[in-house]
Design a protein around this motif. Structure first.
Motif, PDB file in Angstrom:
ATOM      1  N   MET A   1       0.814  -1.142  -0.137  1.00 26.98           N
ATOM      2  CA  MET A   1      -0.141  -0.204  -0.085  1.00 26.98           C
ATOM      3  C   MET A   1       0.949   1.165   0.174  1.00 26.98           C
ATOM      4  SD  MET A   1      -3.003   1.681   0.035  1.00 26.98           S
ATOM      5  CE  MET A   1      -4.183   0.267   0.508  1.00 26.98           C
ATOM      6  N   ASN A   2       1.918   1.401   0.906  1.00 25.93           N
ATOM      7  CA  ASN A   2       2.741   2.262   0.807  1.00 25.93           C
ATOM      8  C   ASN A   2       3.385   2.783  -0.629  1.00 25.93           C
ATOM      9  OD1 ASN A   2       2.533   3.052   3.531  1.00 25.93           O
ATOM     10  ND2 ASN A   2       4.220   1.841   4.283  1.00 25.93           N
ATOM     11  N   SER A   3       3.853   1.759  -1.254  1.00 27.15           N
ATOM     12  CA  SER A   3       4.378   1.854  -2.590  1.00 27.15           C
ATOM     13  C   SER A   3       3.278   2.609  -3.585  1.00 27.15           C
ATOM     14  CB  SER A   3       4.802   0.673  -3.279  1.00 27.15           C
ATOM     15  OG  SER A   3       3.793  -0.423  -3.322  1.00 27.15           O
ATOM     16  N   ILE A   4       2.205   2.350  -3.294  1.00 27.11           N
ATOM     17  CA  ILE A   4       1.018   2.799  -4.229  1.00 27.11           C
ATOM     18  C   ILE A   4       0.859   4.291  -3.723  1.00 27.11           C
ATOM     19  CG2 ILE A   4      -1.461   2.813  -4.887  1.00 27.11           C
ATOM     20  CD1 ILE A   4      -1.333  -0.149  -4.431  1.00 27.11           C
ATOM     21  N   LEU A   5       0.797   4.732  -2.527  1.00 31.12           N
ATOM     22  CA  LEU A   5       0.465   5.946  -1.906  1.00 31.12           C
ATOM     23  C   LEU A   5       1.556   6.965  -2.323  1.00 31.12           C
ATOM     24  CD1 LEU A   5      -1.079   5.040   1.441  1.00 31.12           C
ATOM     25  CD2 LEU A   5      -2.357   5.920  -0.704  1.00 31.12           C
ATOM     26  N   THR A   6       3.132   6.339  -2.372  1.00 27.02           N
ATOM     27  CA  THR A   6       4.029   7.117  -2.622  1.00 27.02           C
ATOM     28  C   THR A   6       4.651   7.423  -4.049  1.00 27.02           C
ATOM     29  OG1 THR A   6       5.535   5.134  -2.115  1.00 27.02           O
ATOM     30  CG2 THR A   6       5.070   6.788  -0.392  1.00 27.02           C
ATOM     31  N   SER A   7       3.771   6.409  -4.707  1.00 30.24           N
ATOM     32  CA  SER A   7       4.071   6.495  -6.386  1.00 30.24           C
ATOM     33  C   SER A   7       3.665   8.008  -7.014  1.00 30.24           C
ATOM     34  CB  SER A   7       3.202   5.472  -7.076  1.00 30.24           C
ATOM     35  OG  SER A   7       3.438   5.642  -8.627  1.00 30.24           O
ATOM     36  N   LYS A   8       4.469   8.537  -7.713  1.00 28.24           N
ATOM     37  CA  LYS A   8       3.842   9.601  -8.657  1.00 28.24           C
ATOM     38  C   LYS A   8       2.872   9.689  -9.206  1.00 28.24           C
ATOM     39  CE  LYS A   8       7.271   9.739 -12.374  1.00 28.24           C
ATOM     40  NZ  LYS A   8       8.254  10.074 -13.068  1.00 28.24           N
ATOM     41  N   TRP A   9       2.797   8.339  -9.958  1.00 33.65           N
ATOM     42  CA  TRP A   9       1.461   8.232 -10.937  1.00 33.65           C
ATOM     43  C   TRP A   9       0.319   8.156 -10.335  1.00 33.65           C
ATOM     44  CZ3 TRP A   9       3.013   9.192 -15.494  1.00 33.65           C
ATOM     45  CH2 TRP A   9       4.359   8.969 -15.790  1.00 33.65           C
ATOM     46  N   THR A  10       0.364   7.626  -8.792  1.00 35.37           N
ATOM     47  CA  THR A  10      -0.925   7.655  -8.134  1.00 35.37           C
ATOM     48  C   THR A  10      -1.557   9.099  -7.922  1.00 35.37           C
ATOM     49  OG1 THR A  10      -0.241   5.741  -7.000  1.00 35.37           O
ATOM     50  CG2 THR A  10      -1.934   7.173  -5.874  1.00 35.37           C
ATOM     51  N   SER A  59     -11.325  14.881   5.683  1.00 36.46           N
ATOM     52  CA  SER A  59     -11.397  13.478   6.049  1.00 36.46           C
ATOM     53  C   SER A  59      -9.941  12.913   6.029  1.00 36.46           C
ATOM     54  CB  SER A  59     -12.410  12.669   4.894  1.00 36.46           C
ATOM     55  OG  SER A  59     -11.701  12.393   3.804  1.00 36.46           O
ATOM     56  N   ILE A  60      -8.990  13.490   5.277  1.00 40.25           N
ATOM     57  CA  ILE A  60      -7.770  12.709   5.150  1.00 40.25           C
ATOM     58  C   ILE A  60      -7.042  12.611   6.597  1.00 40.25           C
ATOM     59  CG2 ILE A  60      -5.186  13.256   4.230  1.00 40.25           C
ATOM     60  CD1 ILE A  60      -7.234  12.488   2.216  1.00 40.25           C
ATOM     61  N   THR A  61      -6.850  13.617   7.405  1.00 33.14           N
ATOM     62  CA  THR A  61      -6.511  13.351   8.721  1.00 33.14           C
ATOM     63  C   THR A  61      -7.125  12.219   9.737  1.00 33.14           C
ATOM     64  OG1 THR A  61      -5.708  15.679   8.885  1.00 33.14           O
ATOM     65  CG2 THR A  61      -5.822  14.604  10.925  1.00 33.14           C
ATOM     66  N   PRO A  62      -8.164  12.210   9.607  1.00 36.73           N
ATOM     67  CA  PRO A  62      -8.799  10.923  10.338  1.00 36.73           C
ATOM     68  C   PRO A  62      -8.683   9.651   9.747  1.00 36.73           C
ATOM     69  CG  PRO A  62     -10.598  12.253   9.578  1.00 36.73           C
ATOM     70  CD  PRO A  62      -9.407  13.157   9.484  1.00 36.73           C
ATOM     71  N   LEU A  63      -8.600   9.729   8.371  1.00 33.94           N
ATOM     72  CA  LEU A  63      -8.631   8.218   7.748  1.00 33.94           C
ATOM     73  C   LEU A  63      -7.048   7.762   7.955  1.00 33.94           C
ATOM     74  CD1 LEU A  63     -10.412   8.824   4.383  1.00 33.94           C
ATOM     75  CD2 LEU A  63     -10.907   7.147   6.196  1.00 33.94           C
ATOM     76  N   ARG A  64      -6.000   8.779   7.779  1.00 29.85           N
ATOM     77  CA  ARG A  64      -4.619   8.321   7.908  1.00 29.85           C
ATOM     78  C   ARG A  64      -4.268   7.590   9.345  1.00 29.85           C
ATOM     79  NH1 ARG A  64      -1.069  12.934   9.886  1.00 29.85           N
ATOM     80  NH2 ARG A  64       0.341  12.065   8.681  1.00 29.85           N
ATOM     81  N   LYS A  65      -5.171   8.244  10.298  1.00 29.11           N
ATOM     82  CA  LYS A  65      -4.799   7.744  11.423  1.00 29.11           C
ATOM     83  C   LYS A  65      -5.663   6.423  11.841  1.00 29.11           C
ATOM     84  CE  LYS A  65      -3.835  12.199  13.689  1.00 29.11           C
ATOM     85  NZ  LYS A  65      -3.830  13.106  14.856  1.00 29.11           N
ATOM     86  N   ILE A  66      -6.947   6.293  11.237  1.00 30.75           N
ATOM     87  CA  ILE A  66      -7.674   5.308  11.631  1.00 30.75           C
ATOM     88  C   ILE A  66      -7.270   3.824  10.840  1.00 30.75           C
ATOM     89  CG2 ILE A  66     -10.107   4.157  11.077  1.00 30.75           C
ATOM     90  CD1 ILE A  66     -11.128   7.064  11.776  1.00 30.75           C
ATOM     91  N   LEU A  67      -6.782   4.279   9.558  1.00 26.88           N
ATOM     92  CA  LEU A  67      -6.252   3.260   8.357  1.00 26.88           C
ATOM     93  C   LEU A  67      -4.829   3.147   8.842  1.00 26.88           C
ATOM     94  CD1 LEU A  67      -8.208   4.341   5.180  1.00 26.88           C
ATOM     95  CD2 LEU A  67      -8.860   2.729   6.930  1.00 26.88           C
ATOM     96  N   GLY A  68      -3.993   3.726   9.538  1.00 28.65           N
ATOM     97  CA  GLY A  68      -2.641   3.657   9.741  1.00 28.65           C
ATOM     98  C   GLY A  68      -1.954   3.912   8.347  1.00 28.65           C
ATOM     99  N   GLN A  69      -2.256   4.670   7.623  1.00 32.25           N
ATOM    100  CA  GLN A  69      -1.775   5.278   6.262  1.00 32.25           C
ATOM    101  C   GLN A  69      -1.253   6.539   6.416  1.00 32.25           C
ATOM    102  OE1 GLN A  69      -0.721   3.271   4.167  1.00 32.25           O
ATOM    103  NE2 GLN A  69      -1.812   1.100   4.970  1.00 32.25           N
ATOM    104  N   PRO A  70      -0.112   6.901   6.862  1.00 34.49           N
ATOM    105  CA  PRO A  70       0.233   8.531   7.042  1.00 34.49           C
ATOM    106  C   PRO A  70       0.497   8.917   5.895  1.00 34.49           C
ATOM    107  CG  PRO A  70       2.177   6.979   7.902  1.00 34.49           C
ATOM    108  CD  PRO A  70       0.869   6.190   7.705  1.00 34.49           C
ATOM    109  N   ARG A  71       0.804   8.286   4.811  1.00 32.56           N
ATOM    110  CA  ARG A  71       1.379   8.651   3.245  1.00 32.56           C
ATOM    111  C   ARG A  71      -0.115   9.368   2.668  1.00 32.56           C
ATOM    112  NH1 ARG A  71       6.722   9.088   2.826  1.00 32.56           N
ATOM    113  NH2 ARG A  71       7.809   7.150   3.564  1.00 32.56           N
TER     114      ARG A  71
END
Length: 217
Positions: A1-10, A59-71
């Motif tokens: 998941m991190n690789s997807i979130l950090t990709s410039k193409w995403t 929604s980004i801030t709560p989602l990144r904490k709830i889902l554990g996806q800071p990216r």
């Protein structure tokens, strides 16, 4: 998941998806799909998308904490700028097709009609957020002052919901749905803000006990 979130193409893909509502409106304008009152249709559609992107940004801030996806934070600025973009589209439709650049009429509307007053206020509050959205401005202002300024988005969200609620005549289910979403997103922040001191105190108590026991030993 991190690789997807950090990709410039995403990020490119998300950017293109954010442009889809505009593309749909342009297509409907050329194919006669704007109904009997195109100006009203465009005003409502761009206003809806402004509120949606404000909600997505919040929604980004709560989602990144709830889902554990800071990216996920990588996309917050983009969503915020798209909220401002569709807000500009919303105001531009009002300025051009509705008022035909009648600045006196616009000012009279802002002064006399409360839903326009609060809506215009919400739009104006987004301007400093868009202007200071770059990393350079964060460095110039300092992280703390920048974060305080960008809390204006909370007022923008509230103003947008009130604007929509006062605008509609009878069918208020959509404004109430937006109000519920914004209330959840803002309520989560209030809960987080007031629960942090409690967690810090609870975490500090065992540490103090350990220090006391060490001293006694």
């Amino acid at each position: 998941m991190n690789s997807i979130l950090t990709s410039k193409w995403t990020k490119v893909l998300v950017f293109l998806i954010c442009l889809v509502p505009l593309g749909v409106l342009i297509w409907e304008a050329f194919t006669g799909g704007l109904g009997s009152n195109p100006t009203q249709f465009l005003e409502h559609a761009t206003g809806d998308w402004t509120l949606r992107f404000v909600a997505i940004t919040l929604s980004i801030t709560p989602l990144r904490k709830i889902l554990g996806q800071p990216r996920l934070i990588r996309f917050r600025r983009m969503f915020g700028l798209f909220a401002f973009f569709y807000g500009c589209c919303h105001f531009s439709v009002y300025l051009t097709f509705d008022q035909v650049f009648d600045l006196h009429g616009i000012w009279a509307d802002v002064m006399k009609r409360r839903y326009i007053t609060v809506g215009f206020t919400g739009f104006v509050l987004m301007i400093p957020l868009a202007l200071t959205s770059t990393a350079g401005w964060i460095r110039r202002m300092g992280g703390k002052r920048w974060a305080i300024l960008h809390r204006l988005i909370y007022l923008t969200a509230i103003a947008g919901v009130i604007h929509y609620y006062w605008l509609v005549k009878s069918d208020i289910h959509l404004p109430l749905e937006y109000a519920a979403v914004m209330a959840i997103l803002l309520g989560w922040r209030i809960y987080e803000h007031y629960s942090k001191p409690t967690r810090r105190v609870q975490a500090a108590i065992p540490a103090r006990k350990e220090q006391t026991s060490v001293v006694q030993e």
